[in-house]
Design a protein around this motif. Structure first.
Motif, PDB file in Angstrom:
ATOM      1  N   LEU A 179       0.599  19.846 -16.940  1.00  0.00           N
ATOM      2  CA  LEU A 179      -0.507  20.756 -17.246  1.00  0.00           C
ATOM      3  C   LEU A 179      -0.355  22.115 -16.575  1.00  0.00           C
ATOM      4  O   LEU A 179      -1.222  22.970 -16.711  1.00  0.00           O
ATOM      5  CB  LEU A 179      -1.834  20.108 -16.849  1.00  0.00           C
ATOM      6  CG  LEU A 179      -2.158  18.815 -17.605  1.00  0.00           C
ATOM      7  CD1 LEU A 179      -3.432  18.195 -17.060  1.00  0.00           C
ATOM      8  CD2 LEU A 179      -2.258  19.057 -19.094  1.00  0.00           C
ATOM      9  N   ASP A 180       0.737  22.274 -15.852  1.00  0.00           N
ATOM     10  CA  ASP A 180       1.023  23.517 -15.131  1.00  0.00           C
ATOM     11  C   ASP A 180      -0.130  23.873 -14.191  1.00  0.00           C
ATOM     12  O   ASP A 180      -0.609  25.004 -14.172  1.00  0.00           O
ATOM     13  CB  ASP A 180       1.321  24.663 -16.105  1.00  0.00           C
ATOM     14  CG  ASP A 180       1.966  25.861 -15.425  1.00  0.00           C
ATOM     15  OD1 ASP A 180       2.627  25.670 -14.392  1.00  0.00           O
ATOM     16  OD2 ASP A 180       1.780  26.985 -15.923  1.00  0.00           O
ATOM     17  N   TRP A 181      -0.577  22.878 -13.437  1.00  0.00           N
ATOM     18  CA  TRP A 181      -1.648  23.041 -12.462  1.00  0.00           C
ATOM     19  C   TRP A 181      -1.044  23.059 -11.067  1.00  0.00           C
ATOM     20  O   TRP A 181      -0.022  22.427 -10.808  1.00  0.00           O
ATOM     21  CB  TRP A 181      -2.654  21.899 -12.527  1.00  0.00           C
ATOM     22  CG  TRP A 181      -3.544  21.887 -13.725  1.00  0.00           C
ATOM     23  CD1 TRP A 181      -3.627  22.822 -14.714  1.00  0.00           C
ATOM     24  CD2 TRP A 181      -4.478  20.872 -14.090  1.00  0.00           C
ATOM     25  NE1 TRP A 181      -4.556  22.455 -15.647  1.00  0.00           N
ATOM     26  CE2 TRP A 181      -5.095  21.263 -15.293  1.00  0.00           C
ATOM     27  CE3 TRP A 181      -4.849  19.674 -13.508  1.00  0.00           C
ATOM     28  CZ2 TRP A 181      -6.070  20.495 -15.910  1.00  0.00           C
ATOM     29  CZ3 TRP A 181      -5.813  18.909 -14.131  1.00  0.00           C
ATOM     30  CH2 TRP A 181      -6.426  19.315 -15.318  1.00  0.00           C
ATOM     31  N   GLU A 182      -1.740  23.700 -10.139  1.00  0.00           N
ATOM     32  CA  GLU A 182      -1.325  23.694  -8.739  1.00  0.00           C
ATOM     33  C   GLU A 182      -2.335  22.984  -7.847  1.00  0.00           C
ATOM     34  O   GLU A 182      -2.092  22.820  -6.660  1.00  0.00           O
ATOM     35  CB  GLU A 182      -1.110  25.126  -8.252  1.00  0.00           C
ATOM     36  CG  GLU A 182       0.053  25.812  -8.945  1.00  0.00           C
ATOM     37  CD  GLU A 182       0.343  27.186  -8.387  1.00  0.00           C
ATOM     38  OE1 GLU A 182      -0.183  27.524  -7.310  1.00  0.00           O
ATOM     39  OE2 GLU A 182       1.102  27.909  -9.041  1.00  0.00           O
ATOM     40  N   ASP A 183      -3.443  22.555  -8.422  1.00  0.00           N
ATOM     41  CA  ASP A 183      -4.520  21.922  -7.671  1.00  0.00           C
ATOM     42  C   ASP A 183      -4.363  20.400  -7.732  1.00  0.00           C
ATOM     43  O   ASP A 183      -4.655  19.771  -8.755  1.00  0.00           O
ATOM     44  CB  ASP A 183      -5.863  22.362  -8.251  1.00  0.00           C
ATOM     45  CG  ASP A 183      -7.060  21.844  -7.478  1.00  0.00           C
ATOM     46  OD1 ASP A 183      -6.881  20.977  -6.594  1.00  0.00           O
ATOM     47  OD2 ASP A 183      -8.176  22.325  -7.755  1.00  0.00           O
ATOM     48  N   LYS A 184      -3.901  19.818  -6.634  1.00  0.00           N
ATOM     49  CA  LYS A 184      -3.650  18.376  -6.596  1.00  0.00           C
ATOM     50  C   LYS A 184      -4.950  17.578  -6.751  1.00  0.00           C
ATOM     51  O   LYS A 184      -4.963  16.539  -7.404  1.00  0.00           O
ATOM     52  CB  LYS A 184      -2.944  18.006  -5.294  1.00  0.00           C
ATOM     53  CG  LYS A 184      -2.314  16.647  -5.316  1.00  0.00           C
ATOM     54  CD  LYS A 184      -1.332  16.482  -4.176  1.00  0.00           C
ATOM     55  CE  LYS A 184      -0.412  15.330  -4.504  1.00  0.00           C
ATOM     56  NZ  LYS A 184       0.817  15.363  -3.756  1.00  0.00           N
ATOM     57  N   PHE A 237       0.832  -1.207   0.000  1.00  0.00           N
ATOM     58  CA  PHE A 237       0.000   0.000   0.000  1.00  0.00           C
ATOM     59  C   PHE A 237       0.870   1.261   0.000  1.00  0.00           C
ATOM     60  O   PHE A 237       0.544   2.236  -0.672  1.00  0.00           O
ATOM     61  CB  PHE A 237      -0.944   0.018   1.202  1.00  0.00           C
ATOM     62  CG  PHE A 237      -2.073  -0.968   1.084  1.00  0.00           C
ATOM     63  CD1 PHE A 237      -2.947  -0.939   0.012  1.00  0.00           C
ATOM     64  CD2 PHE A 237      -2.256  -1.931   2.050  1.00  0.00           C
ATOM     65  CE1 PHE A 237      -3.983  -1.845  -0.103  1.00  0.00           C
ATOM     66  CE2 PHE A 237      -3.292  -2.850   1.951  1.00  0.00           C
ATOM     67  CZ  PHE A 237      -4.155  -2.810   0.870  1.00  0.00           C
ATOM     68  N   ASP A 238       1.949   1.224   0.760  1.00  0.00           N
ATOM     69  CA  ASP A 238       2.864   2.371   0.775  1.00  0.00           C
ATOM     70  C   ASP A 238       3.399   2.643  -0.628  1.00  0.00           C
ATOM     71  O   ASP A 238       3.461   3.785  -1.072  1.00  0.00           O
ATOM     72  CB  ASP A 238       4.023   2.134   1.742  1.00  0.00           C
ATOM     73  CG  ASP A 238       3.595   2.156   3.194  1.00  0.00           C
ATOM     74  OD1 ASP A 238       2.515   2.724   3.492  1.00  0.00           O
ATOM     75  OD2 ASP A 238       4.341   1.618   4.034  1.00  0.00           O
ATOM     76  N   LYS A 239       3.770   1.580  -1.348  1.00  0.00           N
ATOM     77  CA  LYS A 239       4.301   1.722  -2.710  1.00  0.00           C
ATOM     78  C   LYS A 239       3.218   2.240  -3.655  1.00  0.00           C
ATOM     79  O   LYS A 239       3.477   3.105  -4.501  1.00  0.00           O
ATOM     80  CB  LYS A 239       4.839   0.375  -3.198  1.00  0.00           C
ATOM     81  CG  LYS A 239       5.300   0.353  -4.639  1.00  0.00           C
ATOM     82  CD  LYS A 239       6.650   1.002  -4.814  1.00  0.00           C
ATOM     83  CE  LYS A 239       7.213   0.755  -6.192  1.00  0.00           C
ATOM     84  NZ  LYS A 239       7.165   1.899  -7.069  1.00  0.00           N
ATOM     85  N   ALA A 281       1.053   6.603  -6.928  1.00  0.00           N
ATOM     86  CA  ALA A 281      -0.072   7.476  -7.272  1.00  0.00           C
ATOM     87  C   ALA A 281       0.309   8.945  -7.110  1.00  0.00           C
ATOM     88  O   ALA A 281      -0.038   9.776  -7.951  1.00  0.00           O
ATOM     89  CB  ALA A 281      -1.286   7.140  -6.414  1.00  0.00           C
ATOM     90  N   ASN A 282       1.022   9.264  -6.048  1.00  0.00           N
ATOM     91  CA  ASN A 282       1.467  10.644  -5.843  1.00  0.00           C
ATOM     92  C   ASN A 282       2.434  11.102  -6.927  1.00  0.00           C
ATOM     93  O   ASN A 282       2.381  12.253  -7.364  1.00  0.00           O
ATOM     94  CB  ASN A 282       2.093  10.813  -4.457  1.00  0.00           C
ATOM     95  CG  ASN A 282       1.060  11.038  -3.390  1.00  0.00           C
ATOM     96  OD1 ASN A 282       0.159  11.845  -3.549  1.00  0.00           O
ATOM     97  ND2 ASN A 282       1.188  10.313  -2.295  1.00  0.00           N
TER      98      ASN A 282
END
Length: 52
Positions: free
Chosen positions: A27-32, A9-11, A16-17
């Motif tokens: 996409l030059d976004w700041e909204d995670k 799960f840690d992996k 995913a992160n």
């Protein structure tokens, strides 16, 4: 790492992160949350495609 005590799960969370951060960068976004929503939608769409 999240420190859940279960390496699989840690992996998965770490991977995913990384994907979300890549989407944000490309996409030059700041909204995670927005990047996660896009990634989730894309993965759901592709998982529904039948390959023949």
């Amino acid at each position: 790492m999240t420190g859940l005590g279960l390496p699989i799960f840690d992996k998965a969370i770490q991977d995913a992160n990384i994907w979300v951060n890549d989407v944000m960068f490309e996409l030059d976004w700041e909204d995670k949350h927005r990047a996660f929503t896009l990634l989730r939608s894309t993965l759901h769409t592709h998982s529904g495609i039948v390959c023949r």
